[in-house]
Design an enzyme around this catalytic site. Structure first.
Site, short mmCIF file in Angstrom:
data_model
loop_
_atom_site.label_atom_id
_atom_site.label_comp_id
_atom_site.label_asym_id
_atom_site.label_seq_id
_atom_site.Cartn_x
_atom_site.Cartn_y
_atom_site.Cartn_z
N GLY A 1 -1.38 -12.39 17.94
CA GLY A 1 -0.91 -14.08 18.36
C GLY A 1 0.37 -14.16 17.67
O GLY A 1 1.10 -15.04 18.35
N ASN B 1 -2.72 -8.46 0.47
CA ASN B 1 -3.72 -9.30 -0.37
C ASN B 1 -4.11 -8.59 -1.66
O ASN B 1 -4.73 -9.05 -2.47
CB ASN B 1 -4.95 -9.77 0.35
CG ASN B 1 -5.75 -8.48 0.84
OD1 ASN B 1 -5.51 -7.31 0.43
ND2 ASN B 1 -7.04 -8.76 1.29
N TYR C 1 -14.81 1.95 9.41
CA TYR C 1 -13.38 2.22 9.63
C TYR C 1 -12.98 2.57 11.04
O TYR C 1 -12.24 2.26 11.66
CB TYR C 1 -13.09 3.29 8.55
CG TYR C 1 -11.57 3.62 8.37
CD1 TYR C 1 -10.42 2.64 7.89
CD2 TYR C 1 -11.05 4.95 8.83
CE1 TYR C 1 -9.38 2.95 7.93
CE2 TYR C 1 -9.68 5.22 8.79
CZ TYR C 1 -8.75 4.11 8.32
OH TYR C 1 -7.46 4.46 8.30
N GLY D 1 0.91 -1.22 0.04
CA GLY D 1 -0.14 0.07 0.06
C GLY D 1 0.97 1.40 -0.12
O GLY D 1 2.14 1.21 -0.06
#
Length: 326
Positions: free
Chosen positions: A103, A33, A146, A11
């Site tokens: 995680g 992605n 958002y 991005g």
């Protein structure tokens, strides 16, 4: 060599962060992605032995083999066009995505820095906005997907910090601009410059009295870099406190581009914030950071970038990969 995972690495902001950490001697793993990112933003790094790219959705289970010292979670749609077209994905990357990153960080013993936003302040009743302000957000409005995704992301990050003792950092990013922005993403700066380059009238939503504060991308990246390496776990505003009305900003773009078109006015979208200006006292005190690039210089560089794009980019509609509605 320190290893860092940057989600959303293809991005606008993620790609600039990849560049910075490569420059600093890190082994950079970019994950994206490509729902709103663009592989062209990072293809100049592909030949480097200390750069990897994972084409993967961070909202799904993520695994990175080997040591990992830092994780920057920058995966998220980031413009009104994006979150109106892909609202579920916007919510998922701020909830499932951050859960997966935290995680992974816990397993690897890595430090996590998350990209939050000035949108957590909503349409603020406090001006300028400091980190102690809790915000004025409409959770069920069109922008809520958002705003609330980012607010949840902050809460989840702090929970991992307090409960698991994870090293975490939170940056609240204000309006940022620079090369690699998408011309079609709906934000005011690329919208104005795109309209100027196409010979269209510049469109202002509302009466133009609403304000924004624009920070050049290199300044933002410097602030993020300092925050990551600091020992401060709570939110920090990073942005430029130089405030300008949208009408004044349109006049600056007209002067910069030599545009002869008119400015036209349309109704203000629901829940669009009327004021946006960061209080950067905390960043100044803790990080020794403040923006260095004047808007005139940053706009010049950004305009030159947009002018260099192929003509078809000027006319390409906002694009998102097709996803099954969920």
């Amino acid at each position: 060599m320190k290893r860092i995972l940057i989600t959303g690495g293809a991005g606008f902001l993620g790609s600039h962060l990849c560049d910075r950490f490569i420059k600093e001697g890190y082994h950079v793993i970019a994950m994206d992605n490509l729902i709103t990112g663009d592989i062209r933003n990072i293809e100049h790094l592909f030949h480097l032995p200390n750069f990897e790219f994972y084409h993967h959705d961070v909202s799904k289970f993520i695994h990175v083999p080997g040591e990992l010292h830092y994780i920057l979670h920058f995966a998220s749609p980031a413009s009104p066009i994006d979150y109106l077209k892909i609202p579920i994905q916007t919510l998922k990357v701020g909830s499932l995505g951050i859960h997966n990153c935290l995680g992974l960080a816990r397993v690897k013993g890595a430090r996590v820095l998350i990209a939050s936003t000035s949108e957590v302040y909503g349409d603020p009743t406090v001006h300028p906005q400091n980190e102690d302000y809790w915000g004025n957000v409409n959770p069920v409005g069109p922008r809520g997907v958002y705003d609330e995704a980012k607010r949840f992301q902050e809460a989840m990050t702090m929970a991992y910090h307090t409960y698991h003792g994870l090293e975490t950092r939170i940056v609240r990013i204000f309006n940022t601009y620079g090369p690699r922005m998408r011309l079609n993403d709906g934000r005011v700066l690329p919208a104005f410059i795109g309209q100027a380059l196409r010979g269209e009238d510049l469109t202002i939503f509302g009466d133009g009295s609403q304000t924004r504060s624009f920070c050049y991308v290199d300044d933002l990246v410097e602030g993020i870099y300092r925050l990551l390496l600091s020992d401060y776990p709570y939110p920090v505003n990073i942005g430029n406190p130089s405030e300008i009305t949208i009408k004044e900003f349109a006049e600056e773009i007209i002067k910069l581009t030599g545009t002869t078109q008119q400015v036209i006015y349309k109704p203000l979208p629901q829940d669009d914030p009327k004021q946006r200006r960061p209080d950067i006292s905390r960043a100044q005190e803790i990080l020794g950071w403040e923006p260095q690039v004047p808007r005139t210089e940053g706009l010049r560089v950004t305009y030159e970038y947009f002018k260099s794009l192929p003509e078809e980019e000027l006319y390409r509609a906002a694009y998102h990969r097709e996803f099954v509605k969920q």
